[in-house]
Design a protein around this motif. Sequence first.
Motif, PDB file in Angstrom:
ATOM      1  N   GLN A 114      61.180  60.034 -42.396  1.00  0.00           N
ATOM      2  CA  GLN A 114      61.136  58.630 -42.005  1.00  0.00           C
ATOM      3  C   GLN A 114      60.532  57.768 -43.104  1.00  0.00           C
ATOM      4  O   GLN A 114      60.995  56.651 -43.368  1.00  0.00           O
ATOM      5  CB  GLN A 114      60.341  58.465 -40.702  1.00  0.00           C
ATOM      6  CG  GLN A 114      60.237  57.037 -40.199  1.00  0.00           C
ATOM      7  CD  GLN A 114      61.567  56.464 -39.721  1.00  0.00           C
ATOM      8  OE1 GLN A 114      62.608  57.096 -39.835  1.00  0.00           O
ATOM      9  NE2 GLN A 114      61.518  55.248 -39.209  1.00  0.00           N
ATOM     10  N   LEU A 115      59.506  58.285 -43.772  1.00  0.00           N
ATOM     11  CA  LEU A 115      58.876  57.524 -44.843  1.00  0.00           C
ATOM     12  C   LEU A 115      59.854  57.300 -45.992  1.00  0.00           C
ATOM     13  O   LEU A 115      59.943  56.193 -46.540  1.00  0.00           O
ATOM     14  CB  LEU A 115      57.631  58.256 -45.331  1.00  0.00           C
ATOM     15  CG  LEU A 115      56.812  57.571 -46.427  1.00  0.00           C
ATOM     16  CD1 LEU A 115      56.438  56.148 -46.038  1.00  0.00           C
ATOM     17  CD2 LEU A 115      55.558  58.384 -46.725  1.00  0.00           C
ATOM     18  N   VAL A 116      60.606  58.322 -46.346  1.00  0.00           N
ATOM     19  CA  VAL A 116      61.599  58.170 -47.409  1.00  0.00           C
ATOM     20  C   VAL A 116      62.683  57.183 -46.986  1.00  0.00           C
ATOM     21  O   VAL A 116      63.161  56.378 -47.792  1.00  0.00           O
ATOM     22  CB  VAL A 116      62.210  59.535 -47.789  1.00  0.00           C
ATOM     23  CG1 VAL A 116      63.449  59.368 -48.667  1.00  0.00           C
ATOM     24  CG2 VAL A 116      61.181  60.383 -48.518  1.00  0.00           C
ATOM     25  N   ASN A 117      63.092  57.228 -45.735  1.00  0.00           N
ATOM     26  CA  ASN A 117      64.079  56.261 -45.237  1.00  0.00           C
ATOM     27  C   ASN A 117      63.581  54.830 -45.392  1.00  0.00           C
ATOM     28  O   ASN A 117      64.323  53.931 -45.803  1.00  0.00           O
ATOM     29  CB  ASN A 117      64.402  56.540 -43.769  1.00  0.00           C
ATOM     30  CG  ASN A 117      65.370  57.676 -43.585  1.00  0.00           C
ATOM     31  OD1 ASN A 117      65.988  58.148 -44.538  1.00  0.00           O
ATOM     32  ND2 ASN A 117      65.506  58.132 -42.354  1.00  0.00           N
ATOM     33  N   VAL A 118      62.333  54.594 -45.039  1.00  0.00           N
ATOM     34  CA  VAL A 118      61.774  53.246 -45.141  1.00  0.00           C
ATOM     35  C   VAL A 118      61.671  52.827 -46.605  1.00  0.00           C
ATOM     36  O   VAL A 118      61.996  51.690 -46.964  1.00  0.00           O
ATOM     37  CB  VAL A 118      60.401  53.173 -44.446  1.00  0.00           C
ATOM     38  CG1 VAL A 118      59.756  51.807 -44.674  1.00  0.00           C
ATOM     39  CG2 VAL A 118      60.548  53.433 -42.948  1.00  0.00           C
ATOM     40  N   ILE A 119      61.230  53.730 -47.475  1.00  0.00           N
ATOM     41  CA  ILE A 119      61.143  53.429 -48.909  1.00  0.00           C
ATOM     42  C   ILE A 119      62.526  53.072 -49.451  1.00  0.00           C
ATOM     43  O   ILE A 119      62.699  52.103 -50.191  1.00  0.00           O
ATOM     44  CB  ILE A 119      60.539  54.620 -49.674  1.00  0.00           C
ATOM     45  CG1 ILE A 119      59.064  54.766 -49.331  1.00  0.00           C
ATOM     46  CG2 ILE A 119      60.725  54.450 -51.181  1.00  0.00           C
ATOM     47  CD1 ILE A 119      58.425  56.035 -49.858  1.00  0.00           C
ATOM     48  N   ASN A 120      63.521  53.860 -49.091  1.00  0.00           N
ATOM     49  CA  ASN A 120      64.898  53.570 -49.510  1.00  0.00           C
ATOM     50  C   ASN A 120      65.345  52.199 -49.036  1.00  0.00           C
ATOM     51  O   ASN A 120      65.931  51.418 -49.782  1.00  0.00           O
ATOM     52  CB  ASN A 120      65.839  54.637 -48.946  1.00  0.00           C
ATOM     53  CG  ASN A 120      66.121  55.754 -49.930  1.00  0.00           C
ATOM     54  OD1 ASN A 120      66.433  55.531 -51.081  1.00  0.00           O
ATOM     55  ND2 ASN A 120      66.003  56.979 -49.455  1.00  0.00           N
ATOM     56  N   SER A 121      65.095  51.920 -47.773  1.00  0.00           N
ATOM     57  CA  SER A 121      65.509  50.646 -47.185  1.00  0.00           C
ATOM     58  C   SER A 121      64.862  49.477 -47.915  1.00  0.00           C
ATOM     59  O   SER A 121      65.519  48.489 -48.263  1.00  0.00           O
ATOM     60  CB  SER A 121      65.146  50.625 -45.700  1.00  0.00           C
ATOM     61  OG  SER A 121      65.567  49.443 -45.080  1.00  0.00           O
ATOM     62  N   VAL A 122      63.570  49.575 -48.171  1.00  0.00           N
ATOM     63  CA  VAL A 122      62.836  48.513 -48.855  1.00  0.00           C
ATOM     64  C   VAL A 122      63.324  48.362 -50.291  1.00  0.00           C
ATOM     65  O   VAL A 122      63.489  47.246 -50.796  1.00  0.00           O
ATOM     66  CB  VAL A 122      61.321  48.812 -48.795  1.00  0.00           C
ATOM     67  CG1 VAL A 122      60.559  47.946 -49.786  1.00  0.00           C
ATOM     68  CG2 VAL A 122      60.796  48.591 -47.381  1.00  0.00           C
ATOM     69  N   ILE A 146      55.216  50.847 -41.355  1.00  0.00           N
ATOM     70  CA  ILE A 146      55.431  52.044 -40.559  1.00  0.00           C
ATOM     71  C   ILE A 146      54.067  52.534 -40.070  1.00  0.00           C
ATOM     72  O   ILE A 146      53.083  52.493 -40.818  1.00  0.00           O
ATOM     73  CB  ILE A 146      56.164  53.144 -41.370  1.00  0.00           C
ATOM     74  CG1 ILE A 146      56.429  54.375 -40.511  1.00  0.00           C
ATOM     75  CG2 ILE A 146      55.411  53.504 -42.631  1.00  0.00           C
ATOM     76  CD1 ILE A 146      57.322  55.399 -41.185  1.00  0.00           C
ATOM     77  N   ARG A 147      53.986  52.921 -38.819  1.00  0.00           N
ATOM     78  CA  ARG A 147      52.730  53.457 -38.302  1.00  0.00           C
ATOM     79  C   ARG A 147      52.485  54.851 -38.887  1.00  0.00           C
ATOM     80  O   ARG A 147      53.417  55.616 -39.119  1.00  0.00           O
ATOM     81  CB  ARG A 147      52.773  53.539 -36.785  1.00  0.00           C
ATOM     82  CG  ARG A 147      52.696  52.201 -36.086  1.00  0.00           C
ATOM     83  CD  ARG A 147      52.468  52.407 -34.591  1.00  0.00           C
ATOM     84  NE  ARG A 147      52.361  51.139 -33.891  1.00  0.00           N
ATOM     85  CZ  ARG A 147      53.391  50.472 -33.387  1.00  0.00           C
ATOM     86  NH1 ARG A 147      54.620  50.965 -33.542  1.00  0.00           N
ATOM     87  NH2 ARG A 147      53.212  49.335 -32.763  1.00  0.00           N
ATOM     88  N   ARG A 148      51.217  55.149 -39.087  1.00  0.00           N
ATOM     89  CA  ARG A 148      50.886  56.447 -39.671  1.00  0.00           C
ATOM     90  C   ARG A 148      51.398  57.595 -38.806  1.00  0.00           C
ATOM     91  O   ARG A 148      51.865  58.615 -39.318  1.00  0.00           O
ATOM     92  CB  ARG A 148      49.366  56.566 -39.860  1.00  0.00           C
ATOM     93  CG  ARG A 148      48.953  57.805 -40.627  1.00  0.00           C
ATOM     94  CD  ARG A 148      47.480  57.827 -40.961  1.00  0.00           C
ATOM     95  NE  ARG A 148      47.089  56.721 -41.828  1.00  0.00           N
ATOM     96  CZ  ARG A 148      45.919  56.670 -42.468  1.00  0.00           C
ATOM     97  NH1 ARG A 148      45.040  57.666 -42.324  1.00  0.00           N
ATOM     98  NH2 ARG A 148      45.620  55.649 -43.223  1.00  0.00           N
ATOM     99  N   ALA A 149      51.357  57.414 -37.485  1.00  0.00           N
ATOM    100  CA  ALA A 149      51.833  58.467 -36.589  1.00  0.00           C
ATOM    101  C   ALA A 149      53.327  58.722 -36.738  1.00  0.00           C
ATOM    102  O   ALA A 149      53.814  59.805 -36.400  1.00  0.00           O
ATOM    103  CB  ALA A 149      51.504  58.104 -35.140  1.00  0.00           C
ATOM    104  N   ASP A 150      54.073  57.727 -37.209  1.00  0.00           N
ATOM    105  CA  ASP A 150      55.523  57.856 -37.359  1.00  0.00           C
ATOM    106  C   ASP A 150      55.940  58.226 -38.777  1.00  0.00           C
ATOM    107  O   ASP A 150      57.136  58.399 -39.048  1.00  0.00           O
ATOM    108  CB  ASP A 150      56.214  56.535 -36.987  1.00  0.00           C
ATOM    109  CG  ASP A 150      55.949  56.134 -35.544  1.00  0.00           C
ATOM    110  OD1 ASP A 150      55.818  57.040 -34.702  1.00  0.00           O
ATOM    111  OD2 ASP A 150      55.873  54.922 -35.271  1.00  0.00           O
ATOM    112  N   ALA A 151      54.960  58.333 -39.681  1.00  0.00           N
ATOM    113  CA  ALA A 151      55.275  58.494 -41.097  1.00  0.00           C
ATOM    114  C   ALA A 151      55.531  59.956 -41.450  1.00  0.00           C
ATOM    115  O   ALA A 151      54.807  60.563 -42.247  1.00  0.00           O
ATOM    116  CB  ALA A 151      54.162  57.913 -41.957  1.00  0.00           C
ATOM    117  N   THR A 152      56.583  60.527 -40.861  1.00  0.00           N
ATOM    118  CA  THR A 152      57.032  61.844 -41.293  1.00  0.00           C
ATOM    119  C   THR A 152      57.663  61.711 -42.672  1.00  0.00           C
ATOM    120  O   THR A 152      58.056  60.609 -43.081  1.00  0.00           O
ATOM    121  CB  THR A 152      58.060  62.406 -40.315  1.00  0.00           C
ATOM    122  OG1 THR A 152      59.216  61.535 -40.311  1.00  0.00           O
ATOM    123  CG2 THR A 152      57.488  62.489 -38.895  1.00  0.00           C
TER     124      THR A 152
END
Length: 236
Positions: A131-139, A122-128
């Motif tokens: 969104q960051l929690v969504n990506v962590i969950n997905s992974v 995830i790009r740092r600019a997109d890491a709200t």
Amino acid sequence: MTAAAATDAEWPQLHSASVTHGRGPSIAPRTEPISVCVRAADPLSRAGVVAQLRPRPEVQLLGDQDSDARVLVLVADSVDDDVQVQLRHIQRTSRTRTVLIATEIDAQHLMSAAECGIAGIIRRADATPGQLVNVINSVALGDGHLPGDLLAQLLSEVGRVQREVLGPRGLNTIQISPREQEVLRLLAEGRDTAEIAKALSFSGRTVKSVLQKFMDRYQLPNRTAAVAYAMRQGLI
């Protein structure tokens, strides 16, 4: 992890629900917080991400060197040599899955990160925080996450490597079976296990077995790395 017993949650998947196309990854409900550690060369960068995650009930923050974390969030400016060394070490020594927050990333570094076992970027600019929690969950669920524009860059870089490097030197010598080639091709197109099985008239267990044998043969840690390797070698 055996191919016959593995569930979809245990298999990293690169599919359309995991790739950002104007919406976040699809997330299944979870009952327990995900153990997460955050690492960064810059203490301020780490502190910023920790501050984003601390209020979130979906995650349980551990120390930055805790090897028992289910997901490692690695914060870096780019995928330089030091970051690649860290990723390879994590890949060799633990089952922790890694999310990379990068300020900048290009297609070449993206391929390197995939081969080092990265599970999400995830790009740092997109890491709200959301969104960051969504990506962590997905992974944590076994999926891969890659923004759509980076996927396009990855495919473009693969084509360039095949045309300019592998083809002229006759390096496309690794052989795979037609079944492996079809499974990997569909995986690269964003299909999940069920979709690949339906398209090829296989069982889900057969798809997993084909992928597991390919990953074992070339010592690849997950599906994302398998796709990146197959693309780099011009196999699909």
